[in-house]
Write an enzyme that holds these catalytic residues in place. Structure first.
Site, mmCIF file in Angstrom:
data_model
loop_
_atom_site.group_PDB
_atom_site.id
_atom_site.type_symbol
_atom_site.label_atom_id
_atom_site.label_comp_id
_atom_site.label_asym_id
_atom_site.label_seq_id
_atom_site.Cartn_x
_atom_site.Cartn_y
_atom_site.Cartn_z
ATOM 1 C CG ASP A 1 -0.199 -0.466 2.517
ATOM 2 O OD1 ASP A 1 0.926 -0.522 2.539
ATOM 3 O OD2 ASP A 1 -1.129 -0.898 3.308
ATOM 4 C CG ASN B 1 -9.077 -2.096 11.865
ATOM 5 O OD1 ASN B 1 -8.273 -2.867 11.508
ATOM 6 N ND2 ASN B 1 -9.654 -0.880 11.508
ATOM 7 C CG HIS C 1 -6.068 -2.510 8.836
ATOM 8 N ND1 HIS C 1 -6.149 -1.351 10.012
ATOM 9 C CD2 HIS C 1 -4.692 -2.729 8.914
ATOM 10 C CE1 HIS C 1 -4.736 -1.112 10.443
ATOM 11 N NE2 HIS C 1 -3.831 -1.898 9.504
ATOM 12 C CD GLU D 1 -8.781 0.637 7.616
ATOM 13 O OE1 GLU D 1 -8.727 -0.253 8.805
ATOM 14 O OE2 GLU D 1 -8.115 1.669 7.792
HETATM 15 C C1 F6R Z 1 1.495 -1.788 6.233
HETATM 16 C C2 F6R Z 1 0.219 -2.418 6.403
HETATM 17 C C3 F6R Z 1 -0.599 -2.620 7.521
HETATM 18 C C4 F6R Z 1 0.211 -2.800 8.798
HETATM 19 C C5 F6R Z 1 -0.772 -2.969 10.174
HETATM 20 C C6 F6R Z 1 -0.061 -3.305 11.260
HETATM 21 O O1 F6R Z 1 1.882 -1.798 4.779
HETATM 22 O O2 F6R Z 1 -0.461 -2.658 5.302
HETATM 23 O O3 F6R Z 1 -1.589 -3.375 7.334
HETATM 24 O O4 F6R Z 1 0.477 -4.177 8.339
HETATM 25 O O5 F6R Z 1 -1.276 -1.707 10.189
HETATM 26 O O6 F6R Z 1 1.021 -2.256 11.612
HETATM 27 P P1 F6R Z 1 1.875 -2.259 12.794
HETATM 28 O O7 F6R Z 1 3.170 -3.366 12.200
HETATM 29 O O8 F6R Z 1 2.782 -0.800 12.682
HETATM 30 O O9 F6R Z 1 1.406 -2.451 14.039
#
Ligand code: F6R
EC number: 3.5.99.6
Length: 248
Positions: A67, A136, A138, A143
């Site tokens: 992303d 959540n 994701h 989401e």
């Molecule tokens: C990042 C991404 C997100 C993260 C998720 C967890 O490219 O796509 O889905 O993997 O938000 O983030 P952290 O590792 O910071 O807890």
């Protein structure tokens, strides 16, 4: 889902690094799917060390990130492009022409989504996709409520996701409101998926992932429909999962 339980974040990063190097060696011209966020940072540090020690080369590796924020230029320190260069690409021998992230600043965002899909398909799909887990549920920026059939698309970011990511910005107002993300179906087409989760604050999310109903309300549960998923998680993250499930 294959679950590898490790002690702590250090051990998680080490295990993920071993796992990935093994795959890079085994699969010719490996196509890696990469994530940003805090969780894979330890993995990237170790990959750099292994590269410096001469244990792995990324010369023939192609990468696709999950992303990118909409509206941030590549050179913006909060863009995922910048993050990946800073945390990994600047320090290894990957060819930058083989590195792909969705472009967050383009006139035609929809066109960019289709182009990203085309590029992934042309590369023969992702061999190993690294994922982190959102509180959540994701994955990428998919989401809750995102269709399991979604392809690369533009998303409005959840308030909770913007809050969680605000730590990287000067204030929450600076966190972009939109992003481009690989879709859930795009992610599920990866030949193999490695999900990394660390820390007690993710324990409830891991419990949902493993014990909850497979539902678009908690996107990561879709991974239970994939036949090659490895969850590497530490004791904190697995703290709320029933023992019997861990033995499965
Ligand atoms: C990042 C991404 C997100 C993260 C998720 C967890 O490219 O796509 O889905 O993997 O938000 O983030 P952290 O590792 O910071 O807890």
């Amino acid at each position: 889902m294959n679950i590898i339980k490790v002690k702590d974040y250090e051990a998680l990063s080490e295990k993920a690094c071993e796992y990935l190097i093994d795959r890079i060696r085994a699969v010719e011209k490996t196509v890696l799917g990469l994530a940003t966020g805090s969780t894979p940072e330890g993995l990237y540090k170790r990959l750099i060390e292994k590269y410096r020690e001469g244990n792995v080369s990324f010369k023939d590796v192609t990468t696709f990130n999950l992303d990118e924020y909409v509206g941030l230029k590549k050179e913006d320190p909060n863009s995922y492009y910048y993050f990946m260069k800073d945390k990994l690409f600047n320090h290894i021998d990957v060819e930058m022409e083989n590195v792909y992230l969705p472009k967050g600043v383009v006139a035609d965002l929809e066109g960019e989504c289709s182009e990203y899909e085309r590029l992934i398909q042309t590369a023969g799909n992702i061999d190993v996709q690294i994922l982190g887990l959102g509180l959540n549920g994701h994955i990428g920026f998919n989401e809750p409520g995102t269709a399991f059939s979604s392809r690369t698309h533009i998303v409005e970011l959840d308030a909770s996701t913007r809050e969680a990511n605000a730590r990287f910005f000067d204030s929450i107002d600076e966190v972009p409101t939109q992003a481009i993300t690989m879709g859930i179906e795009t992610i599920m087409e990866s030949k193999e998926i490695v999900l990394l989760v660390s820390g007690e604050k993710k324990a409830e999310a891991v419990k949902q992932l493993i014990e909850g109903e497979v539902s678009e309300d908690f996107p990561a549960t879709v991974l239970r429909n994939h036949d090659k998923v490895t969850l590497i998680a530490d004791e904190g993250a697995l703290g709320k999962v029933g023992k019997s499930l861990l033995l499965k």
